[in-house]
Design a protein around this motif. Structure first.
Motif, PDB file in Angstrom:
ATOM      1  N   ARG A  61     -21.487 -66.575  -5.211  1.00 50.40           N
ATOM      2  CA  ARG A  61     -20.268 -66.792  -4.439  1.00 50.40           C
ATOM      3  C   ARG A  61     -19.788 -65.489  -3.801  1.00 50.40           C
ATOM      4  NH1 ARG A  61     -16.859 -69.987  -8.753  1.00 50.40           N
ATOM      5  NH2 ARG A  61     -15.142 -69.093  -7.562  1.00 50.40           N
ATOM      6  N   VAL A  62     -19.919 -64.383  -4.507  1.00 47.15           N
ATOM      7  CA  VAL A  62     -19.575 -63.079  -3.933  1.00 47.15           C
ATOM      8  C   VAL A  62     -20.491 -62.798  -2.750  1.00 47.15           C
ATOM      9  CG1 VAL A  62     -19.614 -60.578  -4.343  1.00 47.15           C
ATOM     10  CG2 VAL A  62     -18.573 -62.103  -6.032  1.00 47.15           C
ATOM     11  N   ASP A  63     -21.794 -63.051  -2.928  1.00 48.52           N
ATOM     12  CA  ASP A  63     -22.757 -62.800  -1.856  1.00 48.52           C
ATOM     13  C   ASP A  63     -22.503 -63.708  -0.662  1.00 48.52           C
ATOM     14  OD1 ASP A  63     -25.019 -61.386  -0.815  1.00 48.52           O
ATOM     15  OD2 ASP A  63     -26.235 -63.170  -1.196  1.00 48.52           O
ATOM     16  N   ASP A  64     -22.181 -64.971  -0.918  1.00 51.01           N
ATOM     17  CA  ASP A  64     -21.886 -65.916   0.175  1.00 51.01           C
ATOM     18  C   ASP A  64     -20.672 -65.459   0.992  1.00 51.01           C
ATOM     19  OD1 ASP A  64     -23.998 -67.507  -0.589  1.00 51.01           O
ATOM     20  OD2 ASP A  64     -22.750 -69.012  -1.601  1.00 51.01           O
TER      21      ASP A  64
END
Length: 143
Positions: free
Chosen positions: A132-135
């Motif tokens: 989710r952080v990467d997205d």
């Protein structure tokens, strides 16, 4: 809040650093480094890929990947072949496949040790959170 975010950022970096040190140390037994094994892994996932795509997949600049690919070629672990236009395609040699395979076994052991204190549910949650952080990495706050 900023201090909390800085602590979080440092904790992520520290976990990555410890994981990379353990991997690099153990991969030496297979005759490779983490950067080399990661490049072999990327080539294995996308045989024939050009340097630009492989650099992106391994979090390197094109120039750094080119230097690394030159070393892997000299070691007999990859072949670089002309493709369409100026494109150079990358392929594993049988020796490269053997080093990659040995590296996979080592990585499985190292990563199991790195995350052994987390339950399977905790590992799944951590993976979900990191994804989710990467997205969200392309969010306007980053620009």
């Amino acid at each position: 809040m900023p201090d909390e975010l800085q602590v979080l950022g440092r904790a992520v970096k520290q976990a990555q650093y410890r994981q990379h040190r353990a991997l690099d140390s153990r991969l030496a037994a297979a005759g490779t480094t983490l950067a080399q094994w990661d490049a072999l892994r990327a080539i294995s996932r996308a045989p024939g890929a050009p340097a630009r795509a492989l650099a992106t997949a391994t979090f390197q600049s094109e120039q750094a990947f080119g230097t690394l690919a030159g070393r892997l070629t000299a070691l007999g672990l990859i072949d670089r072949r002309p493709g369409r236009g100026r494109r150079i395609e990358h392929y594993l040699t049988p020796s490269g496949e053997a080093v990659l395979s040995a590296g996979h076994r080592i990585a499985d052991e190292v990563l199991a040790a790195c995350y052994s204190h987390l339950s399977p549910a905790d590992r799944a949650t951590l993976l979900d959170l990191l994804q989710r952080v990467d997205d969200g990495a392309g969010a306007p706050a980053d620009r």
